[in-house]
Structures are given as C-alpha cells and as structure tokens.
Design a protein around this motif. Structure first.
Motif, mmCIF file in Angstrom:
data_model
loop_
_atom_site.group_PDB
_atom_site.id
_atom_site.type_symbol
_atom_site.label_atom_id
_atom_site.label_comp_id
_atom_site.label_asym_id
_atom_site.label_seq_id
_atom_site.Cartn_x
_atom_site.Cartn_y
_atom_site.Cartn_z
ATOM 1 N N HIS A 23 0.826 -1.209 0.000
ATOM 2 C CA HIS A 23 0.000 0.000 0.000
ATOM 3 C C HIS A 23 0.860 1.259 0.000
ATOM 4 O O HIS A 23 0.444 2.296 -0.517
ATOM 5 N N ARG A 24 2.046 1.168 0.582
ATOM 6 C CA ARG A 24 2.925 2.334 0.596
ATOM 7 C C ARG A 24 3.396 2.691 -0.816
ATOM 8 O O ARG A 24 3.725 3.847 -1.103
ATOM 9 N N LEU A 25 3.421 1.701 -1.722
ATOM 10 C CA LEU A 25 3.818 1.977 -3.104
ATOM 11 C C LEU A 25 2.824 2.893 -3.806
ATOM 12 O O LEU A 25 3.156 3.516 -4.817
ATOM 13 N N LEU B 95 -0.577 19.867 -4.783
ATOM 14 C CA LEU B 95 0.202 20.384 -3.662
ATOM 15 C C LEU B 95 0.017 19.521 -2.414
ATOM 16 O O LEU B 95 0.995 19.041 -1.811
ATOM 17 N N PHE B 96 -1.242 19.307 -2.020
ATOM 18 C CA PHE B 96 -1.510 18.519 -0.813
ATOM 19 C C PHE B 96 -1.191 17.041 -1.035
ATOM 20 O O PHE B 96 -0.660 16.368 -0.144
ATOM 21 N N GLY B 97 -1.515 16.536 -2.217
ATOM 22 C CA GLY B 97 -1.277 15.124 -2.488
ATOM 23 C C GLY B 97 0.194 14.771 -2.520
ATOM 24 O O GLY B 97 0.612 13.742 -1.964
ATOM 25 N N CYS B 98 1.017 15.607 -3.159
ATOM 26 C CA CYS B 98 2.456 15.329 -3.215
ATOM 27 C C CYS B 98 3.087 15.444 -1.829
ATOM 28 O O CYS B 98 3.986 14.668 -1.479
ATOM 29 N N ALA B 99 2.628 16.417 -1.039
ATOM 30 C CA ALA B 99 3.134 16.526 0.333
ATOM 31 C C ALA B 99 2.805 15.260 1.119
ATOM 32 O O ALA B 99 3.655 14.718 1.845
ATOM 33 N N ALA B 100 1.581 14.764 0.963
ATOM 34 C CA ALA B 100 1.185 13.538 1.654
ATOM 35 C C ALA B 100 1.987 12.342 1.153
ATOM 36 O O ALA B 100 2.398 11.477 1.940
ATOM 37 N N ALA B 101 2.229 12.276 -0.156
ATOM 38 C CA ALA B 101 2.982 11.157 -0.719
ATOM 39 C C ALA B 101 4.413 11.133 -0.198
ATOM 40 O O ALA B 101 4.954 10.069 0.129
ATOM 41 N N VAL C 271 5.493 12.393 2.666
ATOM 42 C CA VAL C 271 5.432 11.983 4.076
ATOM 43 C C VAL C 271 5.269 10.472 4.181
ATOM 44 O O VAL C 271 5.905 9.809 5.012
ATOM 45 N N SER C 272 4.429 9.901 3.326
ATOM 46 C CA SER C 272 4.187 8.462 3.360
ATOM 47 C C SER C 272 5.429 7.672 2.962
ATOM 48 O O SER C 272 5.805 6.702 3.633
ATOM 49 N N VAL C 273 6.081 8.083 1.886
ATOM 50 C CA VAL C 273 7.255 7.354 1.397
ATOM 51 C C VAL C 273 8.398 7.396 2.406
ATOM 52 O O VAL C 273 9.136 6.420 2.573
ATOM 53 N N THR C 274 8.545 8.512 3.104
ATOM 54 C CA THR C 274 9.642 8.663 4.063
ATOM 55 C C THR C 274 9.303 8.109 5.446
ATOM 56 O O THR C 274 10.106 8.237 6.374
#
Length: 458
Positions: free
Chosen positions: A182-184, A218-224, A226-229
């Motif tokens: 799911h993280r992918l 903007l919000f989606g990439c910030a969330a992505a 945070v999730s990947v890291t």
C-alpha cells in the motif's frame, strides 16, 4: 486461497457493499466532491464550447478530461485523509472514519480510472481526442513527453486499479503485505501527478479547474512524500515496555509502561501498537490507563493469524512503539440519555469509559449498557463489568446468546426513557452495527446520534 474460503470472501464483499448504506455522510461528501469538479469544469470551459452542438470528438475530449480530473481529485482525497493530520481527522469524526473515506474514495478512483481508460480506448480515434496545444508544448522541449507520460500513467493506473480491488476485497492478503504494497501507492500517485500536470491543456491552467488540480497536487504530493519517508504519525509515537501479560479464552491483555511520557487520551480512543517492526503497527483500542504510572493497557482478541500468535510471541520486558491516540468514539455526546451496545471484543472502549468514570468518582444513571456475549458463564469480563457498572451507576443489560435470543433494536428501544433525547454508541461486529443503524434511522431518530466505531483500517 482454498475453495472453502470463497464463501467467506463472498460474505465479506456483500457486507462491505451493504455497509455503505449505513454511512450517508460519507457518500454525501463524495457526491459534493463530484459536483464541485463538474461545476469547476463548467466554469472553466471555453465560452464557445456550448455555442453549437458538440461533435463526437469534442464530447470524447471533454469526457476524457473530466474523468481524468475526477479520478485524480478522488485519488488525492484518498491519500490525504489517511495522513493522520489532526486538522483532517477532527472534522471527519476520527481516524476510523478517515479510513472509511479512504477505502471508498480509492474504490471510486478505480472505477473512474476504468471509465477514463474505456473512453480513451473507444474505436474511431476517440482515444486520441486530446488537446493539440499540450502536445505542441511538449515537443518544444525536444522530447515526446505525451508518449512517455501516457505509458507511465497507463502502467500506474492499471497497477493502482488492481491493488485497490485486491486490498478492498481480498482480506486473505496478510496485513504485513498489505501495508508494504500500500505504501507503493504514494509513488504511483507522484507518477500520476506528473501525468495530470503535464497533459493538462494550457488554456485550463489558470482557471478554477486548473486551480483545483494545482491544490490537489500540492496537498497530495506533500502527503505522498510523508508516506514514502515513513513520516505518517511519527510525532505521535512513544516508546514503551511490556510489563504485564494475561491470556484467557482467546483474549490477551497487554500492559505497557511508557518510557518518557504518557499518552493523554479520551476513553474509547485507540492507538497503533508495534510489537514487531517486521510486521508493523496494528490498531488496538485503549482498554485502560494509569496516567500517573505512565501505564496503558490493551485487550486483544485472537481474530486472525497475527493476533492469534501474540500470546506466544510477546514477553514481559519486550520493547514496543505506541502511536496515538486516534478516534472520535469518546462518549462526548449531548443527549440526555445514552445507550451503549457492545458485542464481543467491542466491549473495550466501554470498559475504558467505565474505569474512567470510576476514577472520577462520577455516577451515570442515564446510561444503559447492553453487553452481548456468547456465554456469560465463561466470559472473563462479566464479573468486572458488573462491579464497574454498580460503582458508576450504569445499568447493565447482559445479553447471553447461550440462553436467550440475540439482541435486536426493539429490545433496545423498549428500554429507552425518551427516544427523542437518546443517543446510541455501538462497537462490535460490522453486520450487527449496520442492522442497528438501519433500524435507528427507520424509526426517525437523528442519524447524528448513532455513534459507531468503524474499526476497519483496510
């Protein structure tokens, strides 16, 4: 998966789709998002678009554009609502409801992506009905960005669609694999964002629809990122040590002593507990706590492979990581009368509330607690509940399935002093909760006064 497991999977699928009827607020939100996209598309369309009848190619072009934006915004919504940000969790009513929205927004995204692909693959050249200025802009860079992004988007969308279907319907997939795969989706989201921004027609970039896509990116990439890291919930984690274990009748009580600070919470909330980094954190309701001693307790029932093995895997002195608290199932209602209904391990938030009331020395005679158990004679919590209810003034109505028929809404309504001024708090099996919620609404009682914990994080 064996042949005999198919009936179980079918039952879970039917339950999942039936439960959506019990959460109208969620579907209203998704409908509002859809109507907003259509309205912004209408405002952003060229003024001469509707001055004459549209050709088939023009209809196809607008349909491809609209379905693409629709899918992208839904996907952004799905990824942002599970970042465990307080400013999102609070208005949605708790993290459990955020995950409900995440699941259905993801399923809706898959359906719209499929529609988008079908529109592109229609015969007669409709699949190539794209905005020429966007293609010209990419060629000025000396590369065929259209072709590259098209291939990446098709791969990302296809993979995402398969993953969403598997995650939503196949509970046989172990949680540890679900969590890793799911993280992918965050990486797939970044690829989809590239596709969405690069292929957006230039004439739409400075329009209301373009602004929506920009904010989503903007919000989606910030969330992505945070999730990947691995930054999701990082600031709400605390280390601890297991200082007590007690197992009985398939139920394991785990007491943890926190290392540096306590975990301030309201009774009924839950936390993510990581006993094994390889497995990852799992959500468990906080069944009790001693803030002064920095102790916290969880009651875990053996419901699957992982929880069924915890009694043999855990040991006193073992290090754990606890993240939280989360959830809005906190009994902070405004009604004059409360009805609590618990089934099985769903008693844990009520157990925490009763212990909290005893600690405060507060009596709650306006509360009636229906506790449904398979066999009261062997249930290890019946005696404790009776003592706590006596000490707090709560009326305990024990429903013993071994001796009486299952609890239904008629039995609950018969015990209400004033139905118009009552509210119901439920935690237990999903099908039981959906049945009670439908009956509650059928009688004309306000839906906002039926509180239910959606303890399903996938």
């Amino acid at each position: 998966m064996s042949v005999h497991s198919w009936p179980t999977q079918s039952l879970r699928i039917r339950t999942m789709f039936a439960s959506k009827a019990a959460e109208p607020a969620l579907w209203r939100l998704l409908s509002i998002v859809t109507l907003l996209i259509i309205a912004l598309w209408w405002l952003s369309a060229p003024r001469d678009l509707f001055s004459a009848p549209l050709s088939v190619t023009e209809i196809a072009r607008e349909a491809i554009l609209l379905s693409g934006v629709w899918a992208y915004v839904l996907l952004t919504l799905a990824i942002v609502v599970v970042m465990r940000w307080r400013w999102i969790e609070r208005p949605l009513g708790g993290l459990d409801r955020c995950y409900r929205l995440h699941k259905w927004a993801g399923i809706a995204t898959g359906a719209v992506v499929l529609l988008h692909c079908v529109l592109e693959w229609l015969p007669g050249g409709l699949a190539r009905a794209r905005s020429q200025p966007s293609a010209d802009a990419s060629r000025q860079l000396g590369l065929d960005w259209n072709a590259a992004t098209q291939e990446m988007a098709e791969l990302a969308n296809g993979t995402m669609l398969c993953a969403l279907i598997a995650i939503a319907l196949l509970r046989s997939i172990p949680y540890r694999w679900f969590r890793k795969t799911h993280r992918l989706s965050a990486l797939l989201y970044l690829a989809t964002t590239w596709h969405a921004l690069l292929l957006l027609p230039p004439q739409l970039r400075f329009t209301p629809l373009g602004a929506l896509i920009g904010l989503s990116a903007l919000f989606g990439c910030a969330a992505a990122v945070v999730s990947v890291t691995g930054g999701v919930g990082r600031r709400r984690r605390v280390r601890g040590t297991i200082t007590g274990l007690e197992a009985h009748n398939g139920i394991l009580e785990v007491e943890c002593t926190l290392a540096a600070r306590g975990l301030p919470h309201r009774p009924g909330q839950f936390a993510y507990v990581c006993f094994d980094p390889a497995e990852g954190p799992h959500p468990f309701t906080i069944a009790g706590a001693d803030p002064g001693a920095r102790k916290i307790r969880f009651v875990i029932k053996a419901l699957g492979d992982y929880t069924g093995q915890l009694a043999n895997r855990l040991a006193e002195g073992q290090q754990v990581t606890i993240e939280g608290p989360y959830g809005g199932f906190d009994f902070r209602g405004t009604a004059r009368e409360q009805v609590w209904v618990a089934g099985g391990i769903g008693l844990t938030p009520f157990l925490a509330r009763l212990e909290y009331l005893r600690w405060l020395g507060r009596r709650s005679p306006s509360v009636t607690f229906f506790y449904c158990t398979r066999n009261a004679a062997t249930d290890p919590y019946v005696s404790r509940l009776r003592t706590l209810c006596t000490q707090t003034g709560v009326t305990l109505a024990l429903v013993d399935s071994a001796r009486q028929r299952p609890l239904d809404f008629d039995a609950i309504a018969a015990g209400l002093r004033d139905p118009s001024g009552a509210e119901l708090w439920f935690c237990g099996p999903a099908r039981f909760g959906a049945t009670l919620q439908r009956a509650w609404r059928t009688t004309g009682l306000p839906g906002r006064r039926f509180h239910r914990e959606w303890f399903e994080m996938r």
